[in-house]
Structure formats: C-alpha cells, structure tokens
Design a protein around this motif. Structure first.
Motif: not given
Lengths: 93, 417
Positions: B256-273, B289-290
């Motif tokens: 079965e073919s279904k929609p899967l979503q993703a999103l990105v935020s504005e770029p910020v300094k490294p916070i989660i490595d 990396d951006k």
C-alpha cells in the motif's frame, strides 16, 4: 487533509476517520478449502491503484460506522460515498 | 574515463572559475535493446546498475527514470542510516548495507558525507523498555553494535532532551548504535550515477515507463514515452509506484502506497550532534550540516500518490518534539514535503524474482529504504544477474506472503504504520 461526507453524520474532517483499505474484498466462503496462494491473495495482495480506487473508511471519532468511498488516489479527490451493502456506483468501474 | 575528484582537481578547476568540470553523467537517447533495464533512477536503482556493471560485468544496462534521478524518495527522506533491526534476516540485510556505507565515499570517489554520529532510539513506557532491551541483545548476537542506555545516560549523550519524569511520555531509557548516522541523500544518487555512467550504463531521464511487454511467461521489453525498448530482464525499483508498474505486467503486490512527511527548520548553530528517534511518540530529529533540524513525521493511513500528507500528522510530530526538546519551542519551520512510501504488511522489503520470467522487483522498503541503498543495490544486482537471490536477500522474497514466513519488523521500523 480533506473533508469527508459521512453518510450518517455529514461533512467532517478527515482526521475523524480511519481508512480501512481496499473495498469489496470478499471474505472466503469456505476458508478450509483455500490454497496458500488464495489465502495470500485474500490477506495481502492489493491493487493499490494510482487513480480511482474503491475503499472502506470508518468514522472512528464519530458514529463509528463503516462505509465505502470512491476516491482518486492521485489527488485525494472523493468521487462518491455509499453505505456498506449498497452497490458501488458503476460509472467509476 | 571520469576525472578523479581530489584537492588537486579542485584547485585546478578554480583557475577556470569552476566552469569546466567534466559532466558527471551523460544524457543518452535510449538504444533499441539492453541486456537489463532498471526502472527507477533513485538511489536503489542507480546502485543496482552500478553493481551490475562493477561486480557482474553486465554493462549494457539502462536506468529509466520518469523524472530526474534522485528526485523521488531519495531526495525526500531524512537520511538516517542504521542497522539495529530485530530478526536475523533483517540484521544481515541492513548491516550489509551499513558496511558498504562505511567505505562508499572512497569507492565512488564521491563524498556521500557519511557521518557516524550515532542513532538513539528512546523508550517511553515499560513495553518499550522490554522491546528495546530485547532488540539490543538480538543485535549483539548478530554482531551489530548496540548498547542500552538508562535515562541518565540518554541525558548525558544528548543533553537537550527533557528527561523530567513529569512529561506525558517520560524517557525511561534508550538504545544507541554508534556506527549509525546520516549521509547526504542526493550525493548517494549522484555518486552511483557517475560511477555507473563511467562503466557504460545509460541513465535515461524524463522517460516514463508506460507498459511492460510480455510474451507468454517472460518479458520482452518496456513501452516508454521515448518508444519501445527491448530487453530480457527488467528490474523494477519504483518505490511508491511499484504497484503501478506491477499492474502493467498483470501482477499484484502486497503493498500500500502512503504519504510520509518530513520537514526542516531554519538553520541554527550546532545543537544536536546525533540522531534521536522515538517510535512511541513518533518524533525523530537530527541536524543537517547546514544547521537545519531535520524532522521526520509519520504516514497517513490512507492510500495516496499525491506527495502531500495531512497537517495533523505534522502537528502530532511537532507536539512530541516540543515536549522532548523544549529548547526548540521558538524554532521556525522552513520547508515541509511528502514522499510516497510503499509499505509491506510485515514492514520488510521485497527484493525478489517474480512469477514472470525476467521480471524482478525491489520494493516495499516503506518508511526506511534510504539506509539500505548500497546493500539493496548490491543484492538486487546479484539477484538479477544470477536469476537467484543472494543468501542475504533470500528471506525477502515475494513468496513469503504465500508461505507465511514473514519478517515482522514493525518494532524496528521506527515509523508506526
């Protein structure tokens, strides 16, 4: 996100409903007679159509009744809705 | 011959203002006939063509792509790579891919930016704790690195997580696979395309398959928007559109073919490595990396090919993200998109022959195919070249839905469906 016209409650948001997959897959009348291939066909194989598809939906957060829907899966446009047991509209066949 | 990418070629090309770089792949017109045609120019399809040419010396191969290469799910996923799956068959499959990832940039002479920053999977209730501990043990028995972390260790590994016991779904622990991480998704497609093109594979873009021609029980070729192309072997790697191609050949798949979503935020300094995933509340996040937060949401439960999902799916994911990471409460989201994923009933892929001679399918990767790209291509190439599966993908045959020998990976799939 789209609106669905429940045949019992009227127009509601899609988030109130749950999709139940392809419609008109008939439960085997004599399950003990079925071959493994026929079981696989009944349980797992799906048309998964891009275009007009017949589906079952249930109004989970409403009347909790099941009904059928004809929907274009390429753009989520709903073509027709009819109750369980009713004949599917022939013009989309 | 392709020129080698290196620091020297970078310096050399800077003198001509980077205007004379060699083309990474060509734009050929389809020939009349190929030994093998691959339908679908995503990462998996291009990798398949690359390994057909490299390991099996079959170079008269075409990759046919409806749009542009890497423009489907290859360019739409959240780039997470890991191999901490429960069952032996899956462990073999995904760890095979991870081992190729570890050397891929060197092999392709193309920087796929593979970063082994670790992937942490969180537990939020007692059942999660039991499941994840079981999976950790299973992983270690299969030679896959995995450790179980308690709440304090989770906090130490990723300090921005809210580990307060008072939140709706408190963090009770988690697993960590340190060899896991992320890679640059486009680079994978481009690197394989460049490598395959160098060995003589034709990459044909803007060419849609319209039909599969059969004579009796074997295939004859494909009808495309650029005309009929003859071949004896077709490998279909069409992700969300696998059923559409299967229907052309008169075949039904358990998908079965279904929609899967993703999103990105504005770029910020490294916070989660690292990458943190949470199956129970459905939130996973890493940082590109951006500097953008890359957030994966869930699937809608209805079949759709529209490449857009429901708003409340995104809302649910962001609710969970904000509870786990209060620090992100004022982040603004930059872009959101959907991809169409082909989901199998057992959340495991199909890399298999079919009842039709010369027709092979590589599909059903559902919400987690990116991580497997190199391994999937390698094993699918083996399956097509030898007309027999490799031992690592033998369990992932189409017949398992008849025999009942399913590989249930709903727990390790990390996206509820």
């Amino acid at each position: 996100m789209f609106l669905i016209h429940c045949p019992y409650c009227g127009e509601r948001e899609q988030s109130e409903f749950k999709a139940g997959g392809e419609a008109h897959i008939v439960r085997p009348k004599q399950p003990t007679e079925l071959s493994d291939d026929q079981w696989a066909e009944y349980l797992f194989m799906r048309k998964n159509i891009k275009g007009v598809q017949f589906e079952r939906w249930v109004h989970t957060h409403g009347c909790r009744k099941w009904f059928n829907m004809v929907r274009d899966t390429s753009n989520d446009e709903i073509k027709a809705i009819y109750k369980m047991g009713e004949k599917p509209p022939t013009k989309y066949k | 011959m392709k020129n080698k990418y290196s620091i020297i070629s970078l310096i050399k090309n800077s003198f001509s203002y980077h205007e004379n770089w060699q083309k990474a792949w060509g734009n050929p017109e389809p020939k009349k006939e190929y030994d093998i045609i691959i339908v679908g120019g995503g990462g998996h399809g291009l990798a398949t063509a690359y390994y057909l040419a490299k390991k099996h010396n079959i170079k008269n191969v075409a990759v046919i792509e409806k749009g542009w290469i890497g423009g489907g799910n290859t360019g739409r996923n959240t780039t997470i790579i890991r191999s901490n799956y429960l069952w032996d068959a899956s462990a073999g499959l995904y760890d095979h891919a991870l081992k190729i990832w570890e050397k891929l940039s060197q092999e392709l002479n193309y920087n796929v930016m593979f970063s082994q920053r670790g992937v942490m999977n969180l537990a939020h209730n007692l059942q999660d704790v039991r499941d994840l501990k079981r999976r950790t043990h299973a992983n270690r028995l299969n030679g896959i690195d995995a450790v179980y972390l308690n709440t304090e260790q989770v906090k130490k590994f990723c300090p921005i997580i809210n580990t307060s016991p008072d939140i709706r779904y408190p963090v009770l622990g988690g697993t960590l696979q340190r060899r896991a991480g992320t890679a640059r998704h486009d680079a994978v497609a481009w690197g394989y395309a460049r490598g395959a093109d160098e060995m003589g594979v034709d990459i044909i873009q803007n060419c849609e398959v319209k039909g599969i021609k059969r004579s009796g029980e074997s295939v004859d070729g494909v009808e495309t928007t650029k005309g009929f192309i003859k071949t004896k072997k077709i490998g279909v790697v069409a992700a969300g559109h696998s059923s559409v191609i299967a229907n052309m050949a008169g075949l039904k798949l358990p998908l079965e073919s279904k929609p899967l979503q993703a999103l990105v935020s504005e770029p910020v300094k490294p916070i989660i490595d690292t990458v943190v995933m949470s199956n129970a509340v459905h939130a996973y996040v890493s940082q590109s990396d951006k500097g953008e937060l890359v957030i994966g949401a869930g699937t809608d439960d209805y079949v759709s090919y529209s490449q857009k999902g429901s708003h409340e799916i995104v809302e649910g994911t962001l609710n969970a993200i904000l509870e786990l990471y209060p620090i992100f409460s004022r982040m603004r989201m930059l872009r959101q998109w959907g991809g169409i994923v082909d989901i199998c009933p057992d959340a495991s892929p199909i890399v298999s022959k079919t009842p039709i001679k010369g027709l092979y399918f590589n599909c059903g990767w559902g919400t987690g195919g990116f991580k497997a790209t190199p391994g999937s291509g390698d094993l699918f190439a083996h399956t097509i070249a030898n007309d027999e599966p490799h031992k690592l993908n033998a369990a992932f045959n189409l017949n398992r839905f008849v025999s009942g020998d399913l590989v249930d990976e709903h727990g390790a799939a990390a996206v509820a469906h």
